[in-house]
Design a protein around this motif. Sequence first.
Motif, PDB file in Angstrom:
ATOM      1  N   ALA A   1      30.999  43.901  40.150  1.00 43.07           N
ATOM      2  CA  ALA A   1      32.078  43.606  39.201  1.00 43.07           C
ATOM      3  C   ALA A   1      33.164  42.729  39.813  1.00 43.07           C
ATOM      4  O   ALA A   1      34.122  42.363  39.120  1.00 43.07           O
ATOM      5  N   LEU A   2      33.022  42.382  41.104  1.00 43.84           N
ATOM      6  CA  LEU A   2      34.016  41.554  41.791  1.00 43.84           C
ATOM      7  C   LEU A   2      33.327  40.377  42.465  1.00 43.84           C
ATOM      8  O   LEU A   2      32.183  40.480  42.918  1.00 43.84           O
ATOM      9  N   ALA A   3      34.036  39.275  42.535  1.00 50.59           N
ATOM     10  CA  ALA A   3      33.555  38.103  43.269  1.00 50.59           C
ATOM     11  C   ALA A   3      34.739  37.479  43.987  1.00 50.59           C
ATOM     12  O   ALA A   3      35.859  37.436  43.437  1.00 50.59           O
ATOM     13  N   LEU A   4      34.524  37.026  45.211  1.00 50.48           N
ATOM     14  CA  LEU A   4      35.587  36.406  46.009  1.00 50.48           C
ATOM     15  C   LEU A   4      35.325  34.918  46.153  1.00 50.48           C
ATOM     16  O   LEU A   4      34.275  34.499  46.632  1.00 50.48           O
ATOM     17  N   ILE A   5      36.293  34.111  45.719  1.00 52.81           N
ATOM     18  CA  ILE A   5      36.237  32.660  45.883  1.00 52.81           C
ATOM     19  C   ILE A   5      37.479  32.265  46.670  1.00 52.81           C
ATOM     20  O   ILE A   5      38.602  32.313  46.159  1.00 52.81           O
ATOM     21  N   GLU A   6      37.234  31.930  47.952  1.00 50.86           N
ATOM     22  CA  GLU A   6      38.324  31.709  48.900  1.00 50.86           C
ATOM     23  C   GLU A   6      39.212  32.960  48.928  1.00 50.86           C
ATOM     24  O   GLU A   6      38.756  34.020  49.330  1.00 50.86           O
ATOM     25  N   ARG A   7      40.447  32.883  48.472  1.00 50.22           N
ATOM     26  CA  ARG A   7      41.319  34.076  48.460  1.00 50.22           C
ATOM     27  C   ARG A   7      41.603  34.544  47.041  1.00 50.22           C
ATOM     28  O   ARG A   7      42.596  35.218  46.789  1.00 50.22           O
ATOM     29  N   GLU A   8      40.699  34.209  46.137  1.00 51.52           N
ATOM     30  CA  GLU A   8      40.858  34.624  44.737  1.00 51.52           C
ATOM     31  C   GLU A   8      39.743  35.610  44.382  1.00 51.52           C
ATOM     32  O   GLU A   8      38.553  35.301  44.516  1.00 51.52           O
ATOM     33  N   VAL A   9      40.130  36.811  43.961  1.00 47.22           N
ATOM     34  CA  VAL A   9      39.161  37.820  43.547  1.00 47.22           C
ATOM     35  C   VAL A   9      39.019  37.766  42.023  1.00 47.22           C
ATOM     36  O   VAL A   9      39.997  37.926  41.289  1.00 47.22           O
ATOM     37  N   LEU A  10      37.788  37.503  41.578  1.00 48.46           N
ATOM     38  CA  LEU A  10      37.499  37.520  40.146  1.00 48.46           C
ATOM     39  C   LEU A  10      37.015  38.905  39.755  1.00 48.46           C
ATOM     40  O   LEU A  10      36.156  39.483  40.434  1.00 48.46           O
ATOM     41  N   ILE A  11      37.560  39.437  38.679  1.00 45.64           N
ATOM     42  CA  ILE A  11      37.230  40.785  38.225  1.00 45.64           C
ATOM     43  C   ILE A  11      36.493  40.699  36.890  1.00 45.64           C
ATOM     44  O   ILE A  11      37.031  40.172  35.916  1.00 45.64           O
ATOM     45  N   PHE A  12      35.269  41.212  36.853  1.00 51.40           N
ATOM     46  CA  PHE A  12      34.479  41.275  35.626  1.00 51.40           C
ATOM     47  C   PHE A  12      34.597  42.700  35.089  1.00 51.40           C
ATOM     48  O   PHE A  12      33.794  43.578  35.437  1.00 51.40           O
ATOM     49  N   ASP A  13      35.618  42.928  34.268  1.00 48.22           N
ATOM     50  CA  ASP A  13      35.965  44.304  33.916  1.00 48.22           C
ATOM     51  C   ASP A  13      34.897  45.007  33.086  1.00 48.22           C
ATOM     52  O   ASP A  13      34.810  46.233  33.092  1.00 48.22           O
ATOM     53  N   LYS A  14      34.036  44.258  32.384  1.00 52.71           N
ATOM     54  CA  LYS A  14      32.987  44.908  31.597  1.00 52.71           C
ATOM     55  C   LYS A  14      31.877  45.466  32.496  1.00 52.71           C
ATOM     56  O   LYS A  14      31.081  46.293  32.059  1.00 52.71           O
ATOM     57  N   LEU A  15      31.810  44.996  33.747  1.00 51.86           N
ATOM     58  CA  LEU A  15      30.841  45.532  34.702  1.00 51.86           C
ATOM     59  C   LEU A  15      31.413  46.684  35.513  1.00 51.86           C
ATOM     60  O   LEU A  15      30.676  47.433  36.143  1.00 51.86           O
ATOM     61  N   CYS A  16      32.721  46.834  35.500  1.00 53.26           N
ATOM     62  CA  CYS A  16      33.393  47.841  36.328  1.00 53.26           C
ATOM     63  C   CYS A  16      33.111  49.246  35.801  1.00 53.26           C
ATOM     64  O   CYS A  16      33.226  49.515  34.604  1.00 53.26           O
ATOM     65  N   HIS A  17      32.737  50.170  36.702  1.00 52.30           N
ATOM     66  CA  HIS A  17      32.473  51.566  36.352  1.00 52.30           C
ATOM     67  C   HIS A  17      33.622  52.487  36.766  1.00 52.30           C
ATOM     68  O   HIS A  17      33.482  53.707  36.749  1.00 52.30           O
TER      69      HIS A  17
END
Length: 279
Positions: free
Chosen positions: A81-97
């Motif tokens: 549910a998370l991805a790191l691009i350089e120092r930016e964390v992308l949050i995919f909240d529909k995947l988060c449990h």
Amino acid sequence: MILAVASGKGGVGKTTVAVNLALAADEELTLMDADVEEPNSHLLLKPVIENEIPVPLMVPVFHRDRCTGCGRCVEVCAYHALALIEREVLIFDKLCHACGGCVYFCPETALTEGERTIGWLREGHAGQIRFLQGEIVVGEALAVPVIKALRSRRGKNLTLIDCPPGTSCPVIQAVRGADYCLVVTEPTPFGYHDLRLLVEMLKVLEVPAGVIINRADLGDDEVEAYCRQENLPVLLKIPFDPEIAHSFAAGTPLVTQSPRWRQIFAELWRKLKQEAVKA
């Protein structure tokens, strides 16, 4: 005491049985519709809804100014549910449990807990029946937290749970801890196949069960043979009856217009209480 009404497959009459059983009991109880992806007990029961409660789910909130880009949060997330691009964390909240692992393991507290609403609980009454219903927001995939929140509000009186169909995680959450499970099925190859799956699930959960065969005068005798093999009591056989179909199509509980069926479901209620006590 908790009585669950479940079925291995959808469309076999589980909600019809649950609502008519609750009405025929003629005593104070709670009817809980735990089929949160498609609740429909209210269509027959027609309760007066008195309260609506949101069901929140924890989601991580990213604070860019604190992040060092270590990637620890991405490593511990089992659901991607998370991805790191350089120092930016992308949050995919529909995947988060909502496990909280990313927040717990972040060394810089760059992730904190936030909330989003994934469903609603509705409370009300229909005569002396207390009604509880869970409903998940369209597009959400996590039914279990909504069912868990619903179960937490059941109170101390006798509870009848209209469970989701199948044998997946939402069903397990709805049935777990029940004193007895009433399994509704039909005498068809699909009904037989899914009945076996549900019974095996109930064995693992150690929940005793009895069976109702709907449309019992159609199909074959494999379901009854299986019940004899597994020592499952067949508590009621419901025939294929246009009166029942017309009642459901009109949104009218069968027991409110047929004294014969009210008596049948009242007797079933007495049987179920006896079976639950013996179990």
